[in-house]
Design a protein around this motif. Structure first.
Motif, short mmCIF file in Angstrom:
data_model
loop_
_atom_site.label_atom_id
_atom_site.label_comp_id
_atom_site.label_asym_id
_atom_site.label_seq_id
_atom_site.Cartn_x
_atom_site.Cartn_y
_atom_site.Cartn_z
N GLN A 209 0.84 -1.20 0.00
CA GLN A 209 0.00 0.00 0.00
C GLN A 209 0.88 1.26 0.00
OE1 GLN A 209 -3.47 -0.36 2.68
NE2 GLN A 209 -2.60 1.44 3.63
N ILE A 210 0.54 2.24 -0.84
CA ILE A 210 1.30 3.50 -0.86
C ILE A 210 0.71 4.51 0.12
CG2 ILE A 210 0.06 4.46 -2.85
CD1 ILE A 210 2.83 5.74 -3.63
N GLY A 211 -0.53 4.30 0.53
CA GLY A 211 -1.15 5.21 1.50
C GLY A 211 -2.64 4.97 1.58
N THR A 212 -3.29 5.70 2.48
CA THR A 212 -4.74 5.64 2.60
C THR A 212 -5.28 7.05 2.74
OG1 THR A 212 -4.73 5.50 5.02
CG2 THR A 212 -4.71 3.42 3.83
N TYR A 213 -6.53 7.21 2.36
CA TYR A 213 -7.20 8.49 2.63
C TYR A 213 -8.66 8.23 2.91
CZ TYR A 213 -9.04 8.72 -2.23
OH TYR A 213 -9.69 8.47 -3.41
N VAL B 277 -0.80 12.14 -17.75
CA VAL B 277 -0.13 13.40 -17.41
C VAL B 277 1.15 13.10 -16.63
CG1 VAL B 277 -2.24 14.79 -17.37
CG2 VAL B 277 -1.44 13.72 -15.27
N ASN B 278 2.09 14.03 -16.68
CA ASN B 278 3.30 13.97 -15.88
C ASN B 278 2.90 13.88 -14.41
OD1 ASN B 278 5.22 15.71 -14.12
ND2 ASN B 278 6.47 15.05 -15.86
N VAL B 279 3.69 13.19 -13.59
CA VAL B 279 3.33 13.01 -12.17
C VAL B 279 3.10 14.34 -11.45
CG1 VAL B 279 4.22 10.71 -11.70
CG2 VAL B 279 5.77 12.64 -11.60
N ASN B 280 3.91 15.34 -11.74
CA ASN B 280 3.71 16.63 -11.08
C ASN B 280 2.42 17.30 -11.53
OD1 ASN B 280 6.14 16.73 -9.44
ND2 ASN B 280 7.22 16.79 -11.39
N SER C 87 -6.25 14.92 0.29
CA SER C 87 -5.73 13.65 0.81
C SER C 87 -5.18 12.78 -0.33
CB SER C 87 -6.81 12.90 1.58
OG SER C 87 -8.00 12.84 0.83
N LEU C 88 -5.78 12.86 -1.52
CA LEU C 88 -5.27 12.13 -2.67
C LEU C 88 -4.01 12.82 -3.21
CD1 LEU C 88 -5.42 9.85 -4.70
CD2 LEU C 88 -7.18 11.13 -5.94
N LYS C 89 -3.98 14.15 -3.18
CA LYS C 89 -2.78 14.91 -3.56
C LYS C 89 -1.58 14.45 -2.74
CE LYS C 89 -4.26 19.57 -4.85
NZ LYS C 89 -3.68 19.79 -6.17
N ARG C 90 -1.81 14.28 -1.42
CA ARG C 90 -0.73 13.86 -0.51
C ARG C 90 -0.14 12.52 -0.96
NH1 ARG C 90 -1.54 10.39 3.29
NH2 ARG C 90 -3.75 10.81 3.49
N ILE C 91 -1.00 11.58 -1.35
CA ILE C 91 -0.52 10.27 -1.79
C ILE C 91 0.21 10.39 -3.13
CG2 ILE C 91 -1.26 7.95 -2.52
CD1 ILE C 91 -3.48 8.24 -0.33
N LEU C 92 -0.30 11.24 -4.02
CA LEU C 92 0.38 11.46 -5.31
C LEU C 92 1.76 12.09 -5.08
CD1 LEU C 92 -2.60 12.62 -7.52
CD2 LEU C 92 -1.12 10.66 -7.98
N LYS C 93 1.85 13.01 -4.13
CA LYS C 93 3.16 13.63 -3.82
C LYS C 93 4.14 12.59 -3.31
CE LYS C 93 1.55 18.31 -2.90
NZ LYS C 93 1.18 19.27 -1.86
N LYS C 94 3.63 11.66 -2.50
CA LYS C 94 4.48 10.58 -2.01
C LYS C 94 4.97 9.74 -3.19
CE LYS C 94 4.57 6.64 1.13
NZ LYS C 94 3.81 5.81 2.06
N SER D 70 7.78 11.37 -5.04
CA SER D 70 9.09 11.24 -4.36
C SER D 70 9.70 9.85 -4.56
CB SER D 70 8.95 11.56 -2.88
OG SER D 70 8.27 10.52 -2.21
N GLN D 71 8.86 8.85 -4.91
CA GLN D 71 9.37 7.49 -5.11
C GLN D 71 9.20 7.03 -6.56
OE1 GLN D 71 6.65 5.04 -2.88
NE2 GLN D 71 7.41 5.72 -0.94
N ALA D 72 8.91 7.97 -7.46
CA ALA D 72 8.56 7.62 -8.85
C ALA D 72 9.55 6.61 -9.44
CB ALA D 72 8.49 8.87 -9.70
#
Length: 142
Positions: free
Chosen positions: A72-76, A112-115, A125-132, A135-137
């Protein structure tokens, strides 16, 4: 009067991604009303694991197939119609993209590009998981 305990409904979803010319891209889809950019998610199906259920949603909502990373990469959490949902998010490296899938006429999809994905998604809350994920792309060795 006793207060009812709120039931939290379990969902799972994926961040579908691919690496094109060394750049990581995310596949965003619109909500059914085509108002917001999101990623595939839905209720965890009885008898299925959360990652398998997320893979099913990826097919139904975005027409993509791949092997979901079981970590799991995260939860929201979010609220809708008076209910609380918890979404377990996973990564899905896309192997197959089909033009024919169950919700093809109900949603728009866009790579789209990850950024850019972080900018397009409204839910914080989904933005936070995408930002994570950024950082690990995969171009960073994921």
């Amino acid at each position: 009067m006793a207060q009812k305990t709120k039931k939290v409904l379990q969902q799972s979803g994926v961040i579908p991604y691919r690496v094109q010319n060394g750049a990581t891209e995310v596949l965003l889809i619109t909500t059914r009303n085509q108002q917001n950019w999101v990623v595939p998610k839905g209720g965890v199906v009885n008898g299925m694991s959360a990652p398998d259920s997320a893979a099913k949603e990826a097919w139904e909502e975005a027409g993509v197939i791949g092997q979901v990373n079981p970590n799991q990469i995260g939860t929201y959490e979010y609220q809708k119609n008076g209910k609380t949902y918890t979404v377990q998010m996973y990564l899905l490296p896309v192997e197959v993209e089909s033009d024919k899938y169950p919700e093809v006429g109900q949603r728009v999809r866009r790579w789209v590009n990850v950024n850019e994905a972080v900018r397009q998604v409204k839910k914080s809350s989904l933005k936070r998981i995408l930002k994570k994920f950024v950082s690990q792309a995969p171009s960073n060795g994921l």
